[in-house]
Design a protein around this motif. Structure first.
Motif, PDB file in Angstrom:
ATOM      1  N   GLY A  19       0.799  -1.221   0.000  1.00 55.51           N
ATOM      2  CA  GLY A  19       0.000   0.000   0.000  1.00 55.51           C
ATOM      3  C   GLY A  19       0.825   1.260   0.000  1.00 55.51           C
ATOM      4  N   ASN A  20       2.064   1.151  -0.479  1.00 49.63           N
ATOM      5  CA  ASN A  20       2.992   2.277  -0.391  1.00 49.63           C
ATOM      6  C   ASN A  20       3.464   2.755  -1.763  1.00 49.63           C
ATOM      7  N   ALA A  21       2.643   2.560  -2.797  1.00 56.29           N
ATOM      8  CA  ALA A  21       3.065   2.891  -4.153  1.00 56.29           C
ATOM      9  C   ALA A  21       2.322   4.109  -4.688  1.00 56.29           C
ATOM     10  N   ALA A  22       3.041   4.904  -5.467  1.00 57.79           N
ATOM     11  CA  ALA A  22       2.445   6.004  -6.232  1.00 57.79           C
ATOM     12  C   ALA A  22       3.042   5.933  -7.629  1.00 57.79           C
ATOM     13  N   VAL A  23       2.359   6.555  -8.596  1.00 59.88           N
ATOM     14  CA  VAL A  23       2.865   6.549  -9.966  1.00 59.88           C
ATOM     15  C   VAL A  23       2.763   7.958 -10.529  1.00 59.88           C
ATOM     16  N   PHE A  24       3.764   8.332 -11.332  1.00 60.63           N
ATOM     17  CA  PHE A  24       3.767   9.628 -12.000  1.00 60.63           C
ATOM     18  C   PHE A  24       3.770   9.346 -13.497  1.00 60.63           C
ATOM     19  N   VAL A  25       2.678   9.689 -14.172  1.00 63.74           N
ATOM     20  CA  VAL A  25       2.489   9.356 -15.585  1.00 63.74           C
ATOM     21  C   VAL A  25       2.905  10.535 -16.464  1.00 63.74           C
ATOM     22  N   GLY A  26       3.815  10.267 -17.394  1.00 61.93           N
ATOM     23  CA  GLY A  26       4.290  11.288 -18.303  1.00 61.93           C
ATOM     24  C   GLY A  26       3.633  11.199 -19.666  1.00 61.93           C
ATOM     25  N   ALA A  27       4.154  11.984 -20.600  1.00 63.33           N
ATOM     26  CA  ALA A  27       3.524  12.133 -21.913  1.00 63.33           C
ATOM     27  C   ALA A  27       3.596  10.880 -22.767  1.00 63.33           C
ATOM     28  N   GLY A  28       4.528   9.972 -22.461  1.00 60.12           N
ATOM     29  CA  GLY A  28       4.683   8.775 -23.285  1.00 60.12           C
ATOM     30  C   GLY A  28       3.417   7.947 -23.398  1.00 60.12           C
ATOM     31  N   LEU A  29       2.651   7.850 -22.301  1.00 61.10           N
ATOM     32  CA  LEU A  29       1.424   7.062 -22.343  1.00 61.10           C
ATOM     33  C   LEU A  29       0.352   7.736 -23.190  1.00 61.10           C
ATOM     34  N   SER A  30       0.361   9.059 -23.230  1.00 61.39           N
ATOM     35  CA  SER A  30      -0.605   9.767 -24.071  1.00 61.39           C
ATOM     36  C   SER A  30      -0.231   9.659 -25.551  1.00 61.39           C
ATOM     37  N   ARG A  31       1.059   9.694 -25.857  1.00 62.45           N
ATOM     38  CA  ARG A  31       1.476   9.545 -27.258  1.00 62.45           C
ATOM     39  C   ARG A  31       1.033   8.206 -27.819  1.00 62.45           C
ATOM     40  N   ALA A  32       1.053   7.175 -26.985  1.00 63.96           N
ATOM     41  CA  ALA A  32       0.625   5.851 -27.436  1.00 63.96           C
ATOM     42  C   ALA A  32      -0.855   5.832 -27.801  1.00 63.96           C
ATOM     43  N   ALA A  33      -1.623   6.794 -27.288  1.00 60.93           N
ATOM     44  CA  ALA A  33      -3.054   6.882 -27.596  1.00 60.93           C
ATOM     45  C   ALA A  33      -3.328   7.796 -28.778  1.00 60.93           C
ATOM     46  N   GLY A  34      -2.281   8.364 -29.379  1.00 59.04           N
ATOM     47  CA  GLY A  34      -2.457   9.198 -30.554  1.00 59.04           C
ATOM     48  C   GLY A  34      -2.351  10.685 -30.313  1.00 59.04           C
ATOM     49  N   TYR A  35      -2.041  11.090 -29.073  1.00 55.14           N
ATOM     50  CA  TYR A  35      -1.883  12.514 -28.792  1.00 55.14           C
ATOM     51  C   TYR A  35      -0.499  12.979 -29.240  1.00 55.14           C
ATOM     52  N   PRO A  36      -0.363  14.249 -29.636  1.00 54.02           N
ATOM     53  CA  PRO A  36       0.952  14.746 -30.083  1.00 54.02           C
ATOM     54  C   PRO A  36       1.912  14.916 -28.920  1.00 54.02           C
ATOM     55  N   ASP A  37       3.210  14.807 -29.210  1.00 59.84           N
ATOM     56  CA  ASP A  37       4.194  15.111 -28.186  1.00 59.84           C
ATOM     57  C   ASP A  37       4.384  16.625 -28.112  1.00 59.84           C
ATOM     58  N   TRP A  38       5.226  17.063 -27.188  1.00 58.83           N
ATOM     59  CA  TRP A  38       5.414  18.490 -26.967  1.00 58.83           C
ATOM     60  C   TRP A  38       5.860  19.212 -28.236  1.00 58.83           C
ATOM     61  N   ALA A  39       6.837  18.639 -28.912  1.00 59.26           N
ATOM     62  CA  ALA A  39       7.376  19.305 -30.102  1.00 59.26           C
ATOM     63  C   ALA A  39       6.303  19.463 -31.175  1.00 59.26           C
ATOM     64  N   ALA A  40       5.538  18.391 -31.404  1.00 60.97           N
ATOM     65  CA  ALA A  40       4.479  18.448 -32.410  1.00 60.97           C
ATOM     66  C   ALA A  40       3.364  19.393 -31.984  1.00 60.97           C
ATOM     67  N   LEU A  41       3.122  19.453 -30.677  1.00 64.18           N
ATOM     68  CA  LEU A  41       2.063  20.328 -30.168  1.00 64.18           C
ATOM     69  C   LEU A  41       2.396  21.801 -30.421  1.00 64.18           C
ATOM     70  N   LEU A  42       3.660  22.170 -30.245  1.00 65.08           N
ATOM     71  CA  LEU A  42       4.066  23.566 -30.391  1.00 65.08           C
ATOM     72  C   LEU A  42       4.434  23.950 -31.822  1.00 65.08           C
ATOM     73  N   ALA A  43       4.706  22.954 -32.665  1.00 66.97           N
ATOM     74  CA  ALA A  43       5.282  23.221 -33.986  1.00 66.97           C
ATOM     75  C   ALA A  43       4.511  24.236 -34.820  1.00 66.97           C
ATOM     76  N   PRO A  44       3.187  24.142 -34.962  1.00 66.35           N
ATOM     77  CA  PRO A  44       2.490  25.123 -35.809  1.00 66.35           C
ATOM     78  C   PRO A  44       2.645  26.555 -35.312  1.00 66.35           C
ATOM     79  N   MET A  45       2.497  26.747 -33.998  1.00 58.83           N
ATOM     80  CA  MET A  45       2.630  28.089 -33.437  1.00 58.83           C
ATOM     81  C   MET A  45       4.085  28.559 -33.496  1.00 58.83           C
TER      82      MET A  45
END
Length: 475
Positions: A19-45
């Motif tokens: 009962g002593n676990a925590a998790v910190f989820v980063g962008a990698g799991l969202s990219r696997a679902a089809g979301y853009p990474d930081w670079a792609a997110l900012l690229a147009p602007m």
């Protein structure tokens, strides 16, 4: 030195079970679902504002906000919202497995709704005023850097620019304090991060400022640079960064590709299941009598039972088929004589509530009656088991073996008993499947087909211990 996958499963699995676990989820799991990474997110602007490429992406975002003619903060925030809401929040296998793990605190810097979609029972903490709710709920998703709402608007404004990052502790003092407390008191898994991810600095800042005791380490799952264009200098920088994390109390488990994450989490889910064993098998004779079942299966079941008697921490489950009944009966008989019999550790599942089964010659264990079909009941029971032991059996046993394999349940066949057990053993003789997140010793697998029931049963017990994570994994 990065740890092996099996060492990761053992180390973090123990933290979950305590009962002593925590998790910190980063962008990698969202990219696997089809979301853009930081670079792609900012690229147009970034292109619109004529900002050259720069490794510091929050600084790129800062420069976008300083160009009101082509950008500005409002335009940037609107652009990010549009990009995120263009993708439906369909959780990946990794998100679905996280839902099964008993982890109370799930931290994330992601804006999307993947976690709350996969874990609907969790409370979502998205602002300073709600941090007190973390302790009052069984599960909490803490969204540190903003959150997109269910109706496609910002529930919490995003942290995006370099100024946002540098002022985070001042603007979000309660959230940062709770994160520091969690880091100091729990074993935290950093998942979906890379050294090119701007949010890696949160991990590095926690590690360098707080540290941790050598026997209470956090874990980061990281992918090393292994592409054809990665230079020796890039690989060396990665090694130095790993050493930096290790020196600060965060051990690294390396994966060669992000597609390994679901398997890693699936092994973790298996490790944290109850120590339950399902026994399948029959004499494989049509309309066999109890005497025929005993004559064919008796020696194998008795040998297996003799190895299981001392494993009082394992639950033995079956549908009260011939192999399950005979093994359970023999275990119960010995434990009764030795004075350590616990009926809750032997569970017999009966299907159908209108016609009770014939009364067994003796009462054993705990009986559970259900109106579920066999096709519903067996997979449901297997979802909470770590291993299936097969003794002989026919088509139905072969089907149960397939159901177990589909759920990553370790299948251990007493091959010498024949039938479906032998068929599965023979099909995997050249390359025995991994058991308990570790490789299976081929010589032990071969002994499952020894004609001496005692030797075959001892080989099965050794693999059962591996499936139950009884033997410590080497790092």
């Amino acid at each position: 030195m990065p740890i092996s996958h099996s060492a990761f499963v053992e180390m973090y699995g123990k933290a979950i079970l305590s009962g002593n676990a925590a998790v910190f989820v980063g962008a990698g799991l969202s990219r696997a679902a089809g979301y853009p990474d930081w670079a792609a997110l900012l690229a147009p602007m970034q292109s619109r504002c004529s900002i050259p490429d720069h490794h510091d992406l929050p600084l790129v975002a800062e420069y976008i906000t300083l160009d009101p003619a082509n950008g500005g903060r409002d335009a940037l925030v609107t652009h990010i919202l549009t990009a995120i809401t263009a993708v439906l929040p369909v959780p990946t296998p990794s998100h679905q497995i996280l839902q099964k793990l008993a982890i109370k605190e799930i931290w994330t810097t992601n804006y999307d709704r993947l976690l709350e979609t996969a874990i609907p029972e969790a409370v979502v903490i998205g602002g300073e005023g709600a941090t007190h709710e973390i302790a009052s709920h069984l599960r909490a998703i803490i969204k540190m850097h903003g959150s997109v709402g269910a109706v496609g608007t910002w529930e919490q404004q995003p942290v995006i620019t370099r100024t946002d990052y540098e002022r985070y502790e001042l603007d979000h003092p309660r959230t940062w304090t709770v994160l520091r407390s969690s880091y100091m008191s729990r074993t935290m898994l950093f998942l979906g991060f890379s050294f090119s991810d701007p949010n890696i600095e949160i991990l590095l800042r926690l590690a360098r400022t707080l540290g941790t005791a050598s026997d209470d380490r956090h874990i980061a799952v990281m992918k090393p640079p292994n592409g054809p264009t990665d230079t020796d200098d890039v690989r060396r920088i990665h090694q130095l960064r790993v050493m930096d994390l290790e020196n600060s109390g965060i051990t690294v488990c390396e994966i060669q590709d992000h597609s390994e994450i679901p398997n890693l989490l699936a092994d973790l889910a298996l490790r944290t299941r109850p120590p339950r064993l399902f026994i399948a098998g029959s004499s494989n004779l049509p309309d066999a009598t109890a005497e025929q079942d005993e004559g064919i299966l008796g020696p194998w079941c008795a040998a297996v039972a003799a190895t299981l008697v001392d494993e009082s921490g394992w639950e033995i489950h079956s549908l009260r088929g011939p192999a399950g009944w005979l093994t359970s009966r023999d275990v119960a008989r010995t434990r009764l004589k030795e004075g350590n019999y616990d009926p809750s550790q032997i569970v017999l599942h009966f299907r159908g509530k209108s016609a009770p089964p014939d009364a067994p010659p003796e009462r054993v264990g705990t009986s559970i009656y259900t109106d579920l079909s066999r096709e519903q009941l067996v997979p449901d029971v297997l979802e909470d088991c770590r291993a299936l032991l097969a003794i002989r059996g026919g088509g139905r046993t072969a089907e149960e073996i397939r159901w177990a394999s589909d759920r990553r349940v370790a299948v251990i066949p007493v091959a010498a008993s024949g039938g479906a057990a032998f068929e599965y053993w023979e099909a995997n003789l050249a390359a025995p499947p991994d058991i308990g997140s570790r490789r299976t010793d081929k010589s032990t697998w071969e002994l499952l087909n020894d004609s001496d029931p005692g030797i075959a049963a001892r080989a099965a017990k050794k693999l059962l211990e591996q499936a139950m994570y009884k033997t410590p994994s080497a790092s």
